[in-house]
Scaffold this active site. Structure first.
Site, PDB file in Angstrom:
ATOM      1  CD  GLU A  25      54.992  28.764  23.839  1.00  0.00           C
ATOM      2  OE1 GLU A  25      55.608  28.512  22.779  1.00  0.00           O
ATOM      3  OE2 GLU A  25      55.553  29.077  24.909  1.00  0.00           O
ATOM      4  NE  ARG A  78      64.497  15.780  18.946  1.00  0.00           N
ATOM      5  CZ  ARG A  78      64.027  16.567  17.999  1.00  0.00           C
ATOM      6  NH1 ARG A  78      62.796  17.030  18.075  1.00  0.00           N
ATOM      7  NH2 ARG A  78      64.788  16.909  16.970  1.00  0.00           N
ATOM      8  CE  LYS A  95      57.989  17.248  16.801  1.00  0.00           C
ATOM      9  NZ  LYS A  95      58.886  17.570  15.675  1.00  0.00           N
ATOM     10  CE  LYS A 135      55.598  21.889  15.633  1.00  0.00           C
ATOM     11  NZ  LYS A 135      55.917  22.494  14.344  1.00  0.00           N
ATOM     12  NE  ARG A 161      65.148  21.712  13.433  1.00  0.00           N
ATOM     13  CZ  ARG A 161      64.188  21.374  14.288  1.00  0.00           C
ATOM     14  NH1 ARG A 161      63.195  22.216  14.501  1.00  0.00           N
ATOM     15  NH2 ARG A 161      64.199  20.215  14.914  1.00  0.00           N
TER      16      ARG A 161
END
Length: 506
Positions: A220, A371, A377, A222, A242
């Protein structure tokens, strides 16, 4: 194991703050996770249920009141003589922080400083130092969120997995801990209008590396935007950041987009991005300026029309998202296991002005607050060779070391222009070397008692995610997410990157 501190109870009732401080010191003194867990669990068994959320916040360096706008400068200005003996309870400190967080408006700076002086005046030197690290964001005692979570589970006698799930669905470890330690059931579910801790991503150097960890993946775009979690129940919409601050009143475009989605109840995860007049993405700084029109782009759905989806694999959640949310509000994605195809998709994302891509395992559930390898990422990493202009004396574990570096790019005729600071990426060994090397180049006494200026001779390689415009630094530009990769003894200051080079990354 270090000795376990016994609870000290104030004459006013309640466990004294010094008990928490001493426990934190013992935690910092051991490297064994099991011992850290046991020490924190012992502390938690001593405090009243009403104090649990405050204790959790003070241990992890995130007060339950949130950010209070109190940095090192204000703490330095409010410095007062330490008390000879402790007298403040955890409850009294929590009350003081609540008042401090609520103080605003004209003349608030003086009021806040007076409140700080009053609170610090009741504390011993160790208590003052601990609170300074909490409020200054410099907690390095080793009591990280995972360790504290395990300690709560141990103290309450509940499975750690159940506690983590409750914490993620309540959006707050403190709230889950209070339930567990009070003996309340942890079988909470995901509810619209209650912020959920967002799932986080690890970092991979390349798309190919990421695919090795994820297997077949959703690749996707970012975006360089602001993470938003959008909740709707009927006519009520809430937007969480966040860090789970509710900001709906500040993002009317996001509220409008949520109301246009043809479902009455949902929880969506995504990014809000500022666009220019031509539809091109703005930099994060401009997106967050409050002057740009924000458009939400959603990449995940956690709940829709009474159905919780967090335990479903991403492949299922993507299918539901495609049915529930119009295409113009969804991120471009590619499902693939082919590295070449994914690299081409990533290159197109960067060419369109975005940061890079996210690579997410199609089999992954939504691991809120976690995480791991399931989400990765990938974005281009820029490096700059900059010159150290000054450094700040550290706090906590870095006491006695020159830590936070002031970084400069080469200007005209041998001058240097400051472009940012960083203390990230420094190992203990590098900190020792760096302190000796900088002191050998020291210029005069430390400014304000903690900033040591040095001769601009040492070149350091800095990794950054990008740069942004800035009025704080004279060069008009500042580094984003700077971290030290290493010093460059092979380079002289005359070979450092220029300010023009740094500006070219805008």
């Amino acid at each position: 194991m270090p000795p376990r501190p016994s609870a000290q109870v104030s004459l006013n009732g309640g466990v004294e703050y010094i008990t928490l401080v001493e426990a934190a010191q013992h935690v910092a003194a051991t490297s064994k996770r099991s011992e850290k867990t046991a020490l924190i669990a012992a502390l938690l068994r001593q405090v009243a249920p009403a104090e649990v959320r405050a204790v959790i916040g003070l241990l992890v360096g995130e007060p339950r009141q949130g950010r209070m706008g109190v940095g090192w400068a204000r703490l330095r200005d409010a410095r007062v003589a330490a008390a000879a003996a402790p007298s403040m309870t955890i409850g009294e400190l929590d009350d003081a922080l609540t008042v401090l967080a609520a103080t605003g408006g004209q003349g608030s700076q003086a009021d806040r400083e007076q409140q700080l002086v009053h609170a610090l005046g009741r504390m011993t030197a160790d208590e003052q130092a601990h609170l300074a690290r909490v409020l200054g964001g410099e907690m390095r005692q080793g009591a990280q969120l995972g360790v504290v979570t395990d300690a709560v589970a141990k103290a309450a006698g509940v499975p750690a997995a159940d506690l983590r799930r409750a914490a993620m669905l309540l959006g707050d470890l403190g709230a889950a801990a209070a339930l567990a330690l009070a003996g309340e059931p942890l079988g909470v579910g995901l509810s619209p209008l209650i912020g959920v801790q967002p799932m986080l991503a690890g970092t991979s150097a390349s798309v190919a590396d990421a695919l090795l960890l994820t297997g077949p993946a959703s690749v996707e775009w970012k975006l360089d935007g602001a993470r938003v979690q959008v909740h709707r129940r009927g006519g009520e919409v809430r937007v969480y950041t966040r860090s789970l601050h509710e900001i709906g009143a500040r993002v009317p475009e996001v509220l409008q987009a949520a109301m246009a989605i043809p479902h009455d109840e949902f929880v969506l995860d995504g990014e809000a991005l500022g666009l220019d007049a031509d539809g091109h993405p703005l930099k994060f700084q401009d997106t967050m300026s409050g002057r740009s029109v924000l458009r939400p782009f959603f990449f995940d759905v956690l709940h829709v029309d009474g159905r919780s989806l967090i335990d479903e694999p991403l492949q299922v959640r993507k299918s539901v998202l495609a049915q529930a949310v119009p295409s113009h509000l969804r991120l471009p994605t590619l499902d693939t296991s082919d590295a070449g195809e994914a690299e081409r998709f990533a290159a197109a994302a960067v060419a369109a002005g975005h940061e890079g891509v996210m690579v997410k395992s199609l089999d992954s559930p939504y691991q809120a607050g976690r995480r791991g390898a399931a989400w990765r990422k990938v974005k281009p990493v820029h490096t700059l060779d900059l010159v150290v202009l000054a450094a700040e004396w550290g706090h906590g574990r870095r006491t006695g070391r020159l830590s936070n570096l002031h970084l400069g790019a080469r200007g005209d005729e041998g001058s240097f222009v400051m472009v940012g600071k960083t203390f990230k990426g420094l190992t203990d060994e590098l900190l020792r070397w760096q302190t000796e090397a900088l002191l050998a180049r020291a210029i005069g006494a430390p400014e304000a008692g903690y900033i040591q200026h040095v001769r601009p001779e040492l070149v350091v390689e800095i990794a950054i995610d990008g740069v942004q415009r800035s009025v704080r630094y004279p060069g008009g530009v500042a580094l984003r997410f700077a971290r030290v990769r290493g010093y460059r003894p092979d380079k002289s200051a005359a070979e450092a990157d220029t300010i023009e080079m740094v500006r070219s990354l805008l």
